[in-house]
Structure formats: C-alpha cells, structure tokens
Motif scaffolding. Sequence first.
Motif, PDB file in Angstrom:
ATOM      1  N   ILE A  76       0.841  -1.203   0.000  1.00 43.49           N
ATOM      2  CA  ILE A  76       0.000   0.000   0.000  1.00 43.49           C
ATOM      3  C   ILE A  76       0.871   1.246   0.000  1.00 43.49           C
ATOM      4  N   ALA A  77       1.888   1.271   0.840  1.00 43.63           N
ATOM      5  CA  ALA A  77       2.769   2.437   0.933  1.00 43.63           C
ATOM      6  C   ALA A  77       3.441   2.733  -0.401  1.00 43.63           C
ATOM      7  N   SER A  78       3.943   1.706  -1.078  1.00 41.55           N
ATOM      8  CA  SER A  78       4.637   1.949  -2.345  1.00 41.55           C
ATOM      9  C   SER A  78       3.678   2.445  -3.420  1.00 41.55           C
ATOM     10  N   GLN A  79       2.435   1.988  -3.372  1.00 41.93           N
ATOM     11  CA  GLN A  79       1.460   2.413  -4.372  1.00 41.93           C
ATOM     12  C   GLN A  79       0.933   3.815  -4.102  1.00 41.93           C
ATOM     13  N   LEU A  80       0.756   4.159  -2.845  1.00 39.13           N
ATOM     14  CA  LEU A  80       0.324   5.521  -2.518  1.00 39.13           C
ATOM     15  C   LEU A  80       1.347   6.547  -3.012  1.00 39.13           C
ATOM     16  N   GLU A  81       2.619   6.199  -2.942  1.00 35.24           N
ATOM     17  CA  GLU A  81       3.679   7.122  -3.338  1.00 35.24           C
ATOM     18  C   GLU A  81       3.678   7.427  -4.837  1.00 35.24           C
ATOM     19  N   ILE A  82       3.141   6.530  -5.664  1.00 36.74           N
ATOM     20  CA  ILE A  82       3.174   6.766  -7.111  1.00 36.74           C
ATOM     21  C   ILE A  82       1.861   7.318  -7.660  1.00 36.74           C
ATOM     22  N   LEU A  83       0.849   7.446  -6.805  1.00 35.55           N
ATOM     23  CA  LEU A  83      -0.428   7.976  -7.288  1.00 35.55           C
ATOM     24  C   LEU A  83      -0.284   9.438  -7.733  1.00 35.55           C
ATOM     25  N   PRO A  84      -1.010   9.832  -8.773  1.00 38.15           N
ATOM     26  CA  PRO A  84      -1.030  11.250  -9.142  1.00 38.15           C
ATOM     27  C   PRO A  84      -1.543  12.081  -7.962  1.00 38.15           C
ATOM     28  N   LYS A  85      -1.051  13.284  -7.834  1.00 35.74           N
ATOM     29  CA  LYS A  85      -1.385  14.127  -6.680  1.00 35.74           C
ATOM     30  C   LYS A  85      -2.835  14.608  -6.660  1.00 35.74           C
ATOM     31  N   ASP A  86      -3.531  14.551  -7.794  1.00 32.24           N
ATOM     32  CA  ASP A  86      -4.898  15.080  -7.850  1.00 32.24           C
ATOM     33  C   ASP A  86      -5.988  14.036  -7.646  1.00 32.24           C
ATOM     34  N   VAL A  87      -5.629  12.799  -7.304  1.00 35.52           N
ATOM     35  CA  VAL A  87      -6.643  11.770  -7.101  1.00 35.52           C
ATOM     36  C   VAL A  87      -7.227  11.860  -5.697  1.00 35.52           C
ATOM     37  N   SER A  88      -8.372  11.200  -5.515  1.00 35.81           N
ATOM     38  CA  SER A  88      -8.995  11.121  -4.199  1.00 35.81           C
ATOM     39  C   SER A  88      -9.122   9.652  -3.819  1.00 35.81           C
ATOM     40  N   GLY A  89      -9.567   9.405  -2.592  1.00 37.72           N
ATOM     41  CA  GLY A  89      -9.777   8.033  -2.173  1.00 37.72           C
ATOM     42  C   GLY A  89      -9.624   7.842  -0.683  1.00 37.72           C
ATOM     43  N   ASP A  90      -9.609   6.572  -0.306  1.00 36.19           N
ATOM     44  CA  ASP A  90      -9.498   6.205   1.103  1.00 36.19           C
ATOM     45  C   ASP A  90      -8.633   4.962   1.245  1.00 36.19           C
ATOM     46  N   VAL A  91      -7.935   4.888   2.378  1.00 38.59           N
ATOM     47  CA  VAL A  91      -7.091   3.759   2.717  1.00 38.59           C
ATOM     48  C   VAL A  91      -7.515   3.264   4.092  1.00 38.59           C
ATOM     49  N   PHE A  92      -7.803   1.971   4.192  1.00 41.77           N
ATOM     50  CA  PHE A  92      -8.214   1.347   5.447  1.00 41.77           C
ATOM     51  C   PHE A  92      -7.184   0.277   5.798  1.00 41.77           C
ATOM     52  N   ILE A  93      -6.539   0.437   6.957  1.00 44.69           N
ATOM     53  CA  ILE A  93      -5.510  -0.520   7.358  1.00 44.69           C
ATOM     54  C   ILE A  93      -5.758  -0.989   8.787  1.00 44.69           C
ATOM     55  N   HIS A  94      -5.697  -2.314   8.971  1.00 42.78           N
ATOM     56  CA  HIS A  94      -5.816  -2.895  10.303  1.00 42.78           C
ATOM     57  C   HIS A  94      -4.431  -3.276  10.822  1.00 42.78           C
ATOM     58  N   VAL A  95      -4.130  -2.875  12.054  1.00 40.70           N
ATOM     59  CA  VAL A  95      -2.917  -3.283  12.755  1.00 40.70           C
ATOM     60  C   VAL A  95      -3.292  -3.717  14.168  1.00 40.70           C
ATOM     61  N   GLN A  96      -2.454  -4.521  14.778  1.00 39.50           N
ATOM     62  CA  GLN A  96      -2.729  -5.023  16.123  1.00 39.50           C
ATOM     63  C   GLN A  96      -2.496  -3.975  17.210  1.00 39.50           C
ATOM     64  N   GLU A  97      -1.483  -3.132  17.027  1.00 38.85           N
ATOM     65  CA  GLU A  97      -1.111  -2.162  18.054  1.00 38.85           C
ATOM     66  C   GLU A  97      -0.921  -0.772  17.438  1.00 38.85           C
ATOM     67  N   ALA A  98      -1.193   0.258  18.217  1.00 37.99           N
ATOM     68  CA  ALA A  98      -1.045   1.630  17.732  1.00 37.99           C
ATOM     69  C   ALA A  98       0.384   1.929  17.299  1.00 37.99           C
ATOM     70  N   SER A  99       1.355   1.287  17.917  1.00 37.79           N
ATOM     71  CA  SER A  99       2.758   1.521  17.551  1.00 37.79           C
ATOM     72  C   SER A  99       3.081   1.002  16.147  1.00 37.79           C
ATOM     73  N   HIS A 100       2.196   0.229  15.560  1.00 36.20           N
ATOM     74  CA  HIS A 100       2.401  -0.302  14.212  1.00 36.20           C
ATOM     75  C   HIS A 100       1.928   0.663  13.121  1.00 36.20           C
ATOM     76  N   LYS A 101       1.258   1.729  13.519  1.00 33.20           N
ATOM     77  CA  LYS A 101       0.813   2.723  12.543  1.00 33.20           C
ATOM     78  C   LYS A 101       2.027   3.469  12.004  1.00 33.20           C
ATOM     79  N   LEU A 102       2.013   3.735  10.706  1.00 33.16           N
ATOM     80  CA  LEU A 102       3.116   4.421  10.054  1.00 33.16           C
ATOM     81  C   LEU A 102       2.646   5.723   9.422  1.00 33.16           C
ATOM     82  N   SER A 103       3.570   6.613   9.238  1.00 36.73           N
ATOM     83  CA  SER A 103       3.284   7.826   8.485  1.00 36.73           C
ATOM     84  C   SER A 103       3.515   7.487   7.017  1.00 36.73           C
ATOM     85  N   LEU A 104       2.458   7.527   6.216  1.00 37.47           N
ATOM     86  CA  LEU A 104       2.546   7.147   4.815  1.00 37.47           C
ATOM     87  C   LEU A 104       2.447   8.378   3.923  1.00 37.47           C
TER      88      LEU A 104
END
Length: 154
Positions: free
Chosen positions: A33-61
């Motif tokens: 997901i991270a690698s694909q978000l980085e190549i998206l055109p800047k003018d697109v819209s959308g949503d990303v839903f990610i499940h992780v077990q712990e809050a410390s697993h959240k990343l800045s994407l």
Amino acid sequence: GQCIGISQPSPCSLPLDKGSYYFVGDCTAIPAIASQLEILPKDVSGDVFIHVQEASHKLSLLKPPHVNLHWFVGDAETEYPRLVAAFRALSLPTDNCFFWLAGENTLVTELRRYVRRELDYDRRDIYAVPYWRVGFSEEQYHKERHKVMDEEPS
C-alpha cells in the motif's frame, strides 16, 4: 548453500488513470500500500483502510492530499467488522475508480464480494489478493488463495 532473495513491493498492479482509489489491508499489506500511494497522481482522491494489532504499528505514509487514511487498531475479530462497516459507509463514485484489497482471507473476500456483487464494479477495477488465512500454513492456503483471486465472488 541455499540462496534467499529480498525484494521491495512492486506497484505494477495499479493503473494510474483513475480518479479515485480505495485500498484495504492489514499489516501484511502495508509495504505494498505504501509503495502504491507514493506513485499515485497528486490530484486523485480516495481512502485507505488498514488494520494493525497495536497503535505503535501505525506508520506515516506518503499519499496524495485528497486520499484519507483510516487506521483500525486492535484485535481482528473486533476491528475487521468496524473496518468493513466504515468501508461500506463510503459514498463511492460510480466509475473511474480502482479497489486494491490485500491481507487476511476473511477481510479480502468479504470486501471483494461487496464491491463486485453489491456495488457491481467491473473485475478489471479490482485487485484482490488474500495473502494469508488464519489457521492455515502457506502450503495449505496456496490453492485456495488462487481460487479467490481467479474466480468470481459467490
């Protein structure tokens, strides 16, 4: 004497000519997901839903400004239904969008069925890969995973 290789996620499954993108995954899908978000055109819209077990697993994407990131933190039995409900609550465009779904079998197959059967999006606008399944080894799940990927949802 055996060799092992390491590679990075490839964004090859993502068409870049859509106006909106919707990603769903668990911790196993974050690199892709991270690698694909980085190549998206800047003018697109959308949503990303990610499940992780712990809050410390959240990343800045890195992502386009009009793509919203939603984290679901905690046990999968509790968070998968919350994630699915939030995804179903989206007001989705009727065309010109792409869905990228990856992670545990239950999450991927449920959302794939929803997008294909209930929303009637074309299969070419969906990439759905169940990477793994609770209680199954890679060898046990391999054949079933390809069935999910290759066949129409029931």
